[in-house]
Write a protein that holds these residues in place. Structure first.
Motif, PDB file in Angstrom:
ATOM      1  N   LEU A 240      81.289 -14.324  22.997  1.00 53.70           N
ATOM      2  CA  LEU A 240      81.897 -12.998  22.936  1.00 53.70           C
ATOM      3  C   LEU A 240      83.223 -13.159  22.223  1.00 53.70           C
ATOM      4  O   LEU A 240      84.065 -13.969  22.627  1.00 53.70           O
ATOM      5  CB  LEU A 240      82.101 -12.415  24.331  1.00 53.70           C
ATOM      6  N   LEU A 241      83.394 -12.387  21.176  1.00 58.41           N
ATOM      7  CA  LEU A 241      84.474 -12.599  20.225  1.00 58.41           C
ATOM      8  C   LEU A 241      85.249 -11.315  19.991  1.00 58.41           C
ATOM      9  O   LEU A 241      84.667 -10.276  19.699  1.00 58.41           O
ATOM     10  CB  LEU A 241      83.863 -13.091  18.908  1.00 58.41           C
ATOM     11  N   HIS A 242      86.568 -11.373  20.136  1.00 59.69           N
ATOM     12  CA  HIS A 242      87.426 -10.251  19.744  1.00 59.69           C
ATOM     13  C   HIS A 242      87.937 -10.550  18.344  1.00 59.69           C
ATOM     14  O   HIS A 242      88.572 -11.578  18.114  1.00 59.69           O
ATOM     15  CB  HIS A 242      88.598 -10.110  20.719  1.00 59.69           C
ATOM     16  N   VAL A 243      87.659  -9.657  17.410  1.00 60.75           N
ATOM     17  CA  VAL A 243      88.118  -9.828  16.038  1.00 60.75           C
ATOM     18  C   VAL A 243      89.266  -8.857  15.781  1.00 60.75           C
ATOM     19  O   VAL A 243      89.110  -7.640  15.960  1.00 60.75           O
ATOM     20  CB  VAL A 243      86.986  -9.577  15.019  1.00 60.75           C
ATOM     21  N   ASN A 244      90.404  -9.398  15.370  1.00 64.66           N
ATOM     22  CA  ASN A 244      91.541  -8.575  14.977  1.00 64.66           C
ATOM     23  C   ASN A 244      91.337  -8.183  13.520  1.00 64.66           C
ATOM     24  O   ASN A 244      91.397  -9.021  12.624  1.00 64.66           O
ATOM     25  CB  ASN A 244      92.837  -9.371  15.160  1.00 64.66           C
ATOM     26  N   HIS A 245      91.088  -6.897  13.278  1.00 63.40           N
ATOM     27  CA  HIS A 245      90.847  -6.401  11.921  1.00 63.40           C
ATOM     28  C   HIS A 245      92.131  -5.932  11.242  1.00 63.40           C
ATOM     29  O   HIS A 245      92.088  -5.424  10.116  1.00 63.40           O
ATOM     30  CB  HIS A 245      89.831  -5.255  11.945  1.00 63.40           C
ATOM     31  N   GLY A 246      93.258  -6.098  11.905  1.00 57.71           N
ATOM     32  CA  GLY A 246      94.527  -5.690  11.319  1.00 57.71           C
ATOM     33  C   GLY A 246      94.890  -4.265  11.682  1.00 57.71           C
ATOM     34  O   GLY A 246      94.047  -3.455  12.096  1.00 57.71           O
ATOM     35  N   GLU A 247      96.165  -3.948  11.557  1.00 61.92           N
ATOM     36  CA  GLU A 247      96.686  -2.603  11.830  1.00 61.92           C
ATOM     37  C   GLU A 247      96.307  -2.115  13.225  1.00 61.92           C
ATOM     38  O   GLU A 247      95.984  -0.947  13.441  1.00 61.92           O
ATOM     39  CB  GLU A 247      96.210  -1.617  10.761  1.00 61.92           C
ATOM     40  N   GLY A 248      96.347  -3.023  14.177  1.00 65.00           N
ATOM     41  CA  GLY A 248      96.121  -2.635  15.564  1.00 65.00           C
ATOM     42  C   GLY A 248      94.677  -2.453  15.965  1.00 65.00           C
ATOM     43  O   GLY A 248      94.407  -2.060  17.095  1.00 65.00           O
ATOM     44  N   LEU A 249      93.738  -2.722  15.076  1.00 66.57           N
ATOM     45  CA  LEU A 249      92.328  -2.492  15.375  1.00 66.57           C
ATOM     46  C   LEU A 249      91.644  -3.803  15.746  1.00 66.57           C
ATOM     47  O   LEU A 249      91.663  -4.759  14.975  1.00 66.57           O
ATOM     48  CB  LEU A 249      91.621  -1.872  14.165  1.00 66.57           C
ATOM     49  N   GLY A 250      91.040  -3.843  16.924  1.00 65.20           N
ATOM     50  CA  GLY A 250      90.291  -5.013  17.354  1.00 65.20           C
ATOM     51  C   GLY A 250      88.960  -4.606  17.940  1.00 65.20           C
ATOM     52  O   GLY A 250      88.887  -3.670  18.753  1.00 65.20           O
ATOM     53  N   ASN A 251      87.870  -5.262  17.523  1.00 63.30           N
ATOM     54  CA  ASN A 251      86.536  -4.984  18.039  1.00 63.30           C
ATOM     55  C   ASN A 251      85.961  -6.231  18.692  1.00 63.30           C
ATOM     56  O   ASN A 251      86.311  -7.360  18.332  1.00 63.30           O
ATOM     57  CB  ASN A 251      85.598  -4.528  16.913  1.00 63.30           C
ATOM     58  N   VAL A 252      85.040  -6.024  19.632  1.00 61.66           N
ATOM     59  CA  VAL A 252      84.356  -7.122  20.310  1.00 61.66           C
ATOM     60  C   VAL A 252      82.945  -7.248  19.763  1.00 61.66           C
ATOM     61  O   VAL A 252      82.228  -6.246  19.636  1.00 61.66           O
ATOM     62  CB  VAL A 252      84.319  -6.896  21.835  1.00 61.66           C
ATOM     63  N   TYR A 253      82.548  -8.486  19.444  1.00 60.54           N
ATOM     64  CA  TYR A 253      81.215  -8.778  18.919  1.00 60.54           C
ATOM     65  C   TYR A 253      80.550  -9.823  19.818  1.00 60.54           C
ATOM     66  O   TYR A 253      81.217 -10.681  20.397  1.00 60.54           O
ATOM     67  CB  TYR A 253      81.300  -9.310  17.483  1.00 60.54           C
TER      68      TYR A 253
END
Length: 731
Positions: free
Chosen positions: A291-304
């Motif tokens: 389970l991975l949290h990816v920081n996409h920048g500009e405050g946006l993070g999604n879990v994959y």
């Protein structure tokens, strides 16, 4: 009557005629020169308690914390000012004390005798024990030259190793090191580390993703090295995976994830997103997937969530909150597949970018985890929440600037909307937490569109986080509130308990409390943390009823409540401060005189559930299933007046359930259709679908090839027959 029958009758008679001991737990108090910084439990049965204070004094107890004696370690003629204690994961007798001058002392007999570990002069040290060999350890040192502010200084971060707990000279492994770790399992003796390729100049700090920082390994303590990932700046090691952030674009500061299961061959991870990948937080890798949290920048993070290979990911959760390299995401540590998370509400997802800079977390590059040794190479779920829950109360460990930034983050969070969600199938589906029907005062909760929202570790400066422990099956405690969103006002936050893995909750106390579980969850103890108190509140029936226990005449500020790490005992240590002094209260529940649990009437079987009935279960026509199986745990009944003295978890029995569509998720490049049941391709043809030899041959002969639209949720154990009979065939 047989002798065996007589014995059973005698035991039964003793059980029912046993005279209960004290009416209340026993309390003993110890005072120290300053507040307690940390506590360790050592020895064969964890009967040795060792602690150090803010003034650096070391104290040892031989009677589980009932009485303490000062331990004075000397470096030359000067008494050691202790700033950290470390215990080997391979032996409860091996402990290292770190001094304020970076002195190192080690003991292999739980603190009876000590020897000094000699190491090169340094301005900063990190120490990491071997996972299975008590006397092996890695030590890293930033040399004194790093104080010199000139490009040509021979500043380097060197890595050293010992195989005898530092009794003889340390062995040099490498220099210009960034991050390091022992391997796991069969690779436990292998050393992994990242380092700067160019060692001819002063070493830089890795404050951004950089070229020339590679991941390597060594099996001979540095005599030879194997290149693993070029430009692999940072890494995490779990039981089954090694995950590496590899530089993608230095200008844009983007990275790509590389994954290995054997420690040698690394593959690119496929993450289905057009967004940039700025950094990662490995949330959990303990259940055969990542389970991975990816920081996409500009405050946006999604879990994959990955497949069993750790390389093919699907989106699980959008807008996951992340602060200072830690995601608002917690594993229920005593059950499989259940996770809790906090997310930005859709209207606030873009506002995260406007929060103070450290709010948009830097993941593996966060300044806080750069030199945490083992923590920096662990997944988030492995970092002990038992101690993290106290960090927010230990103001002495936080600088003024960090405290000010925390206040700014808190003020910003109060103007945004954050919601709590829970998943019972490894992130396959998420839902709000059910709000309790009554509050702690037994008053009905009148809020038709409300749910329960709980705090996590991202704002632990002010709130005690979501807490579960692996020996207390099904039990969770947390601070939060009932309403449309999470409140960051202490006066609106209360304390909540679940004993069924997060499905149902009850409000057990008004206000925010610190809490701890003992004896497999049979004893729950908590105390108020936002105000001075002279009492703790405890439950002996898993939250069914609560009692107050006065500890002292005078009130004090509670820092934490802890129990020995196996959480089997009934001895708790509540510690805090009063007037600049440290206070530790030992709370002993053994004096109640409860017998050990051993008859069937003392135990119950319990199966966790997501609250949805599933047909075709082996235990009945309709039952709760999680991850394709019904798992039945044996645990003490809520009202049994006995203590469970077993050190290990009680028996667990599992049976498979018939598969439903909830046991499958869409493959990469597919997504749920509007009906929420079938998967449809996002793009035709699916660009990242498997296209191997078989597909190539099929395409050549028929002009088409088949791809999988579905994949079973990783770790799911359901049986396919009934699902196929219903007309749904996933692959």
């Amino acid at each position: 009557m047989s002798p065996l029958a007589v014995g059973i009758l005698l035991v039964s008679s003793l059980r029912h005629c046993f005279v209960v001991g004290n009416e209340l737990p026993n309390v003993t108090k110890s005072e120290f020169d300053s507040p307690v910084s940390d506590i360790l439990w050592l020895g064969k049965d964890r009967e040795i308690v060792m602690l150090y204070t803010e003034q650096g004094t070391l104290h040892r107890s031989k009677d589980k914390g009932n009485t303490f004696e000062a331990t004075v370690l000397k470096s030359g003629t000067r008494a050691l000012h202790v700033v950290r204690l470390l215990m080997s994961p391979a032996s409860t007798f091996v402990v290292v004390a770190v001094g304020s001058g970076l002195e190192l002392f080690a003991s292999d007999d739980a603190g009876i005798s000590w020897h000094q570990i000699r190491h090169p002069d340094a301005i900063r040290l990190s120490f990491m024990f071997h996972p299975t060999r008590p006397e092996w350890a890695l030590l890293s040192a930033w040399t004194h030259d790093c104080k010199l502010n000139r490009p040509g200084s021979p500043c380097t971060h060197q890595l050293l190793v010992t195989q005898d707990l530092g009794r003889t000279d340390l062995k040099f492994v490498s220099k210009h090191v960034v991050q390091f770790s022992w391997g796991r399992n069969k690779l436990a003796d292998r050393i992994f580390f990242t380092h700067f390729r160019d060692k001819s100049s002063k070493q830089q700090m890795l404050v951004k993703w950089m070229k020339g920082v590679d991941l390597v390994s060594t099996d001979d303590f540095g005599k030879s090295q194997q290149m693993l990932v070029e430009n692999g700046n940072k890494f995490v090691i779990s039981e089954q995976f090694i995950l590496v952030a590899r530089l993608q674009d230095e200008k844009d500061q983007s990275v790509k994830l590389m994954v290995s299961q054997d420690g040698s061959a690394f593959k690119h991870a496929i993450i289905p997103t057009p967004l940039a990948e700025k950094s990662y937080t490995i949330l959990d890798a303990s259940e055969g997937l990542v389970l991975l949290h990816v920081n996409h920048g500009e405050g946006l993070g999604n879990v994959y969530v990955s497949d069993p290979s750790g390389t093919r990911y699907v989106l699980s959760l959008q807008h996951n909150v992340g602060v200072n390299g830690r995601a608002a995401f917690e594993k229920v540590s005593n059950l499989k597949g259940i996770y809790f998370a906090n997310v930005w509400a859709l209207e606030n997802a873009t506002e995260a970018a406007a929060l103070p800079s450290s709010f948009s977390h830097l993941g593996w590059l966060d300044r806080g985890n750069y030199q945490l040794g083992e923590d920096s190479t662990q997944s988030q779920s492995e970092q002990s929440i038992r101690y993290l829950k106290a960090l927010g109360q230990q103001a002495h460990t936080v600088s003024v600037s960090e405290r000010r930034l925390a206040e700014r983050r808190l003020a910003a969070a109060r103007n945004t909307s954050i919601h709590s969600v829970i998943s019972f199938n490894v992130g396959g589906a998420w839902s709000p937490l059910k709000a309790p029907t009554h509050d702690a005062l037994k008053r009905p909760v009148n809020c038709s569109a409300c749910s329960l929202h709980l705090h996590d570790t991202t704002f632990q400066e002010h709130f005690v986080p979501f807490y579960s422990y692996d020996k207390a099956v099904g039990i969770i405690m947390a601070a939060g509130n009932i309403g449309p969103s999470l409140s960051y006002k202490a006066e609106e936050s209360n304390t909540y308990l679940s004993r069924d893995g997060g499905l149902n909750w009850q409000e057990v106390r008004k206000g925010v409390h610190i809490y701890e579980f003992g004896n497999h969850g049979a004893v729950l103890v908590m105390a108020a943390v936002n105000e001075e108190t002279n009492k703790v509140i405890y439950s002996l029936d898993e939250g069914l009823s609560w009692n107050s226990l006065h500890l002292d005449q005078e009130a004090f500020n509670v820092t934490n409540i802890l129990i020995e790490p196996t959480a089997v005992s009934t001895d708790f240590l509540a510690f805090g401060k009063r007037g600049g002094k440290g206070i530790v209260y030992r709370i002993d529940f053994d004096v109640l005189g409860w017998m050990p649990c051993h008859s069937d009437s003392d135990y119950e079987t319990w199966a966790p559930s997501d609250g949805v009935g599933h047909l075709g279960c082996t235990y009945g026509k309709k039952c709760g299933c999680l991850l394709g199986q019904q798992v039945r745990y044996v645990r003490r009944k809520q009202t049994s007046k006995c203590f469970n003295r077993k050190k290990n978890k009680l028996p667990v029995v599992s049976k498979p359930c018939a598969c439903t569509q909830e046991d499958f998720e869409c493959e990469i490049d597919f997504e749920r259709a509007l009906d929420g049941k079938t998967c449809v391709a996002q793009i035709m043809p699916p660009p990242r679908a498997d296209f191997g030899i078989l597909q190539e041959q099929e395409c050549a002969s028929t002009g088409k090839y088949h791809v999988d639209m579905y994949r079973r949720v990783a770790g799911d154990k359901c049986t396919l027959a009934a699902l196929i009979d219903s007309g749904f065939e996933p692959s």
